[in-house]
Design an enzyme around this catalytic site. Structure first.
Site, short mmCIF file in Angstrom:
data_model
loop_
_atom_site.label_atom_id
_atom_site.label_comp_id
_atom_site.label_asym_id
_atom_site.label_seq_id
_atom_site.Cartn_x
_atom_site.Cartn_y
_atom_site.Cartn_z
N SER A 31 0.82 -1.21 0.00
CA SER A 31 0.00 0.00 0.00
C SER A 31 0.85 1.25 0.00
O SER A 31 1.94 1.29 0.60
CB SER A 31 -0.90 0.00 1.24
OG SER A 31 -1.56 1.25 1.40
N TYR A 53 -2.45 0.12 10.22
CA TYR A 53 -2.55 -0.56 8.93
C TYR A 53 -1.28 -0.31 8.11
O TYR A 53 -0.67 -1.24 7.58
CB TYR A 53 -3.77 -0.06 8.16
CG TYR A 53 -3.72 -0.40 6.68
CD1 TYR A 53 -3.92 -1.71 6.25
CD2 TYR A 53 -3.44 0.58 5.73
CE1 TYR A 53 -3.84 -2.03 4.90
CE2 TYR A 53 -3.37 0.26 4.38
CZ TYR A 53 -3.56 -1.05 3.98
OH TYR A 53 -3.47 -1.36 2.65
N LYS A 57 -17.34 -2.35 0.93
CA LYS A 57 -16.36 -1.70 1.80
C LYS A 57 -16.95 -0.56 2.61
O LYS A 57 -16.28 -0.01 3.49
CB LYS A 57 -15.18 -1.19 0.96
CG LYS A 57 -14.34 -2.32 0.35
CD LYS A 57 -13.34 -1.81 -0.66
CE LYS A 57 -12.26 -0.95 -0.04
NZ LYS A 57 -11.32 -1.73 0.80
#
Length: 303
Positions: free
Chosen positions: A111, A125, A163
């Site tokens: 990411s 995260y 999501k």
């Protein structure tokens, strides 16, 4: 057989769809379907089997062509560090070590969040992804097995509805126009004008194409940014969606207190390494991607 973890998720299900379009059907889908609404992502996919991630072990399978590891908790607002480090870091390590033991190519989702501010991740995260990338870097010089890390920037496109609040802003802004005709953007903060925060928005089809390109080039390895290489403002996204609908306006809201000091104001992929390694396909522009996505959503657009 090709294994896709997180195969019921946003990028994973799109990846399987692209594999199907290329004639690949011998696909093992790994995920956790606690959120049964994800059935809308997988009902039209052609797979050979499904397994829950808790019982999946790569060592029990022979003749695996490659593993696309797309599974993770991608909620940037999740602060349960124990959960994130087990789910995103430790699980990924175990899976990669199993692949290395059997010389199975491993293409995984990282990411852009790893960059944070000044190279420091801003949330748990991001840290879980960052730490795995750092561990992978220690392996790359010491293995002949293909390992590809793909640092996704702001991906948008179909199959993300499950999501909820973590959907792309393209999806959220589109809903806001349909519901009340107003797109709400963050106001000015930290020297950045209202709505001028920037992201590198990349369409999910482009992301799938890059994954599959690396599958076709098993001699390559490394960690790569995946974006268009062009940052766009939230104002630009909102105006593009408003233009497609032929109606709507923008409203600026106070910058959320909880995001101060943990928010990236500008992200942009550096795709020079991707190009250097030979990936030559052009990316959809923001206008092209938003139009394609909104048409897929069956939006009533202006003529």
């Amino acid at each position: 057989m090709i294994v896709v973890t997180g195969g019921a998720g946003f990028i994973g299900s799109n990846l399987i769809k692209h594999l199907n379009q290329r004639g690949e059907k011998n696909i093992l889908l790994i995920d956790c379907l606690k959120n049964g609404r994800q059935v809308s992502n997988i009902a039209d996919l052609d797979i050979v089997d499904y397994l829950d991630k808790k019982i999946f072990e790569i060592s029990k399978f022979n003749h695996v062509r490659a593993v696309f590891h797309q599974g993770a908790c991608s909620d940037t607002t999740e602060w349960d560090g124990e959960f994130l480090m087990e789910n995103n870091y430790a699980y990924s390590k175990r899976l990669l070590l199993s692949c290395l033991s059997k010389n199975i190519p491993f293409i995984y989702a990282s990411s852009a969040a790893v960059y944070g501010t000044h190279g420091r991740p801003l949330n748990m995260y991001a840290y879980s992804k960052f730490l795995f990338d750092e561990w992978v870097k220690t392996l790359l010089p010491r293995t002949q097995t293909q390992i590809i890390g793909l640092r996704y920037f702001n991906v948008y496109g179909p199959r993300e509805q499950h999501k909820g609040p973590m959907r792309s802003v393209v999806s959220q802004f589109n809903d806001q126009i349909i519901q009340n005709g107003v797109v709400r953007l963050f106001g000015a903060h930290a020297g950045v004008a209202s709505g001028e925060q920037k992201r590198d928005f990349v369409y999910v089809d482009d992301v799938a194409n890059i994954n599959l390109w690396f599958l076709e080039h098993p001699n390559l390895g490394g960690i790569f940014d995946v974006g268009t290489g062009q940052a766009e403002t939230f104002n630009a996204v909102a105006k593009e969606i408003i233009n497609l609908h032929g109606r709507g306006s923008i409203e600026y809201i106070n910058f959320p207190e909880q995001l101060k000091n943990v928010y990236q104001s500008n992200t942009q992929a550096n795709i020079s390494l991707l190009r250097e390694f030979g990936y030559e396909k052009p990316f959809l522009t923001l206008e092209q991607g938003i139009r394609r996505y909104c048409n897929r959503l069956d939006v009533s657009l202006k003529s």
